[in-house]
Design a protein around this motif. Structure first.
Motif, mmCIF file in Angstrom:
data_model
loop_
_atom_site.group_PDB
_atom_site.id
_atom_site.type_symbol
_atom_site.label_atom_id
_atom_site.label_comp_id
_atom_site.label_asym_id
_atom_site.label_seq_id
_atom_site.Cartn_x
_atom_site.Cartn_y
_atom_site.Cartn_z
ATOM 1 N N ASP A 1 -9.615 9.119 33.165
ATOM 2 C CA ASP A 1 -9.571 10.557 33.114
ATOM 3 C C ASP A 1 -9.812 11.133 31.892
ATOM 4 O O ASP A 1 -9.680 12.239 31.356
ATOM 5 C CB ASP A 1 -7.971 10.978 33.309
ATOM 6 C CG ASP A 1 -7.591 11.229 34.806
ATOM 7 O OD1 ASP A 1 -8.712 11.363 35.647
ATOM 8 O OD2 ASP A 1 -6.398 11.588 35.198
ATOM 9 N N LYS B 1 -11.239 14.681 31.613
ATOM 10 C CA LYS B 1 -10.047 15.778 31.448
ATOM 11 C C LYS B 1 -10.202 16.589 30.213
ATOM 12 O O LYS B 1 -9.761 17.718 29.923
ATOM 13 C CB LYS B 1 -8.770 15.518 31.815
ATOM 14 C CG LYS B 1 -8.752 15.246 33.443
ATOM 15 C CD LYS B 1 -7.449 15.077 33.686
ATOM 16 C CE LYS B 1 -7.220 14.927 35.450
ATOM 17 N NZ LYS B 1 -5.789 14.536 35.679
ATOM 18 N N HIS B 2 -11.012 15.865 28.982
ATOM 19 C CA HIS B 2 -10.898 16.280 27.769
ATOM 20 C C HIS B 2 -12.036 17.214 27.617
ATOM 21 O O HIS B 2 -12.189 18.021 26.356
ATOM 22 C CB HIS B 2 -11.282 15.068 26.662
ATOM 23 C CG HIS B 2 -11.070 15.587 25.344
ATOM 24 N ND1 HIS B 2 -10.055 15.957 24.663
ATOM 25 C CD2 HIS B 2 -12.248 15.528 24.286
ATOM 26 C CE1 HIS B 2 -10.407 16.145 23.413
ATOM 27 N NE2 HIS B 2 -11.838 15.955 23.289
ATOM 28 N N TYR C 1 -13.090 21.388 31.758
ATOM 29 C CA TYR C 1 -11.970 20.973 32.616
ATOM 30 C C TYR C 1 -10.664 21.515 31.675
ATOM 31 O O TYR C 1 -9.782 22.208 32.365
ATOM 32 C CB TYR C 1 -11.685 19.405 32.362
ATOM 33 C CG TYR C 1 -10.702 19.103 33.619
ATOM 34 C CD1 TYR C 1 -11.137 18.807 34.951
ATOM 35 C CD2 TYR C 1 -9.363 19.083 33.150
ATOM 36 C CE1 TYR C 1 -10.312 18.659 35.837
ATOM 37 C CE2 TYR C 1 -8.358 18.882 34.441
ATOM 38 C CZ TYR C 1 -8.765 18.555 35.664
ATOM 39 O OH TYR C 1 -7.914 18.290 36.561
ATOM 40 N N GLN C 2 -10.670 21.581 30.515
ATOM 41 C CA GLN C 2 -9.771 22.350 29.801
ATOM 42 C C GLN C 2 -9.605 23.988 30.144
ATOM 43 O O GLN C 2 -8.620 24.450 30.173
ATOM 44 C CB GLN C 2 -9.831 22.139 28.162
ATOM 45 C CG GLN C 2 -9.779 20.565 27.688
ATOM 46 C CD GLN C 2 -8.265 20.237 28.061
ATOM 47 O OE1 GLN C 2 -7.148 20.855 27.649
ATOM 48 N NE2 GLN C 2 -8.121 19.185 28.781
ATOM 49 N N TYR D 1 -10.592 25.161 32.854
ATOM 50 C CA TYR D 1 -9.841 25.240 34.501
ATOM 51 C C TYR D 1 -8.568 24.995 34.470
ATOM 52 O O TYR D 1 -7.870 26.016 34.969
ATOM 53 C CB TYR D 1 -10.648 23.919 34.936
ATOM 54 C CG TYR D 1 -9.814 23.749 36.393
ATOM 55 C CD1 TYR D 1 -9.918 24.680 37.588
ATOM 56 C CD2 TYR D 1 -8.969 22.689 36.488
ATOM 57 C CE1 TYR D 1 -9.193 24.285 38.581
ATOM 58 C CE2 TYR D 1 -8.404 22.359 37.765
ATOM 59 C CZ TYR D 1 -8.351 23.147 38.582
ATOM 60 O OH TYR D 1 -7.933 22.875 40.011
ATOM 61 N N ILE D 2 -7.858 24.069 33.471
ATOM 62 C CA ILE D 2 -6.552 23.901 33.682
ATOM 63 C C ILE D 2 -5.835 25.123 32.950
ATOM 64 O O ILE D 2 -4.412 25.271 33.228
ATOM 65 C CB ILE D 2 -5.992 22.656 33.087
ATOM 66 C CG1 ILE D 2 -6.307 22.354 31.844
ATOM 67 C CG2 ILE D 2 -6.463 21.387 34.025
ATOM 68 C CD1 ILE D 2 -5.676 20.935 31.104
ATOM 69 N N GLY E 1 -11.505 21.946 40.657
ATOM 70 C CA GLY E 1 -11.651 21.817 39.262
ATOM 71 C C GLY E 1 -12.862 20.915 39.000
ATOM 72 O O GLY E 1 -13.742 20.434 39.863
ATOM 73 N N HIS F 1 -14.133 15.132 36.672
ATOM 74 C CA HIS F 1 -13.704 14.340 35.460
ATOM 75 C C HIS F 1 -13.775 12.938 35.757
ATOM 76 O O HIS F 1 -13.523 12.196 34.765
ATOM 77 C CB HIS F 1 -12.204 15.028 35.318
ATOM 78 C CG HIS F 1 -11.209 14.588 36.291
ATOM 79 N ND1 HIS F 1 -10.920 14.978 37.401
ATOM 80 C CD2 HIS F 1 -10.267 13.314 36.055
ATOM 81 C CE1 HIS F 1 -10.280 14.277 38.205
ATOM 82 N NE2 HIS F 1 -9.686 13.197 37.493
ATOM 83 N N SER F 2 -14.088 12.584 36.855
ATOM 84 C CA SER F 2 -14.336 11.216 36.855
ATOM 85 C C SER F 2 -15.637 10.183 36.390
ATOM 86 O O SER F 2 -15.433 9.263 35.989
ATOM 87 C CB SER F 2 -14.176 10.794 38.409
ATOM 88 O OG SER F 2 -13.116 11.419 38.980
#
Length: 87
Positions: A29, A32-33, A37-38, A40-41, A53, A56-57
């Protein structure tokens, strides 16, 4: 990520791949950094605007290849497919 790495390593230990499983768990993951992605969340979602989203993979799979070469390519399949299923 450390906890996921520990669990993945324990599962992989059954077939002699504890270290590989641990590394895959840690890397799975890291995407996700990313800024995307940040963002998005941190953006409120409603049922109408809910998106899956940003990817992130792929980031973890690429890092595995950079760090471990041919073995990393194999690890990358599991990392990249951790939500979509294994090829």
């Amino acid at each position: 990520l450390r906890q996921v790495g520990e669990r993945a390593g324990a599962f992989a230990a059954v077939f002699g791949a504890a270290r590989v499983g641990h590394v895959m768990g840690v890397l799975h993951d890291i995407g996700k950094h990313s800024q995307a992605y940040q963002r998005y969340i941190r953006t409120p979602q409603t049922s109408e605007t809910k998106a899956s989203g940003p990817d992130h993979s792929t980031a973890g799979a690429k890092e595995a290849v950079c760090l471990y070469g041919a073995l990393g390519r194999l690890m990358g399949f599991g990392i990249a497919g951790h939500h979509s299923g294994l090829m």
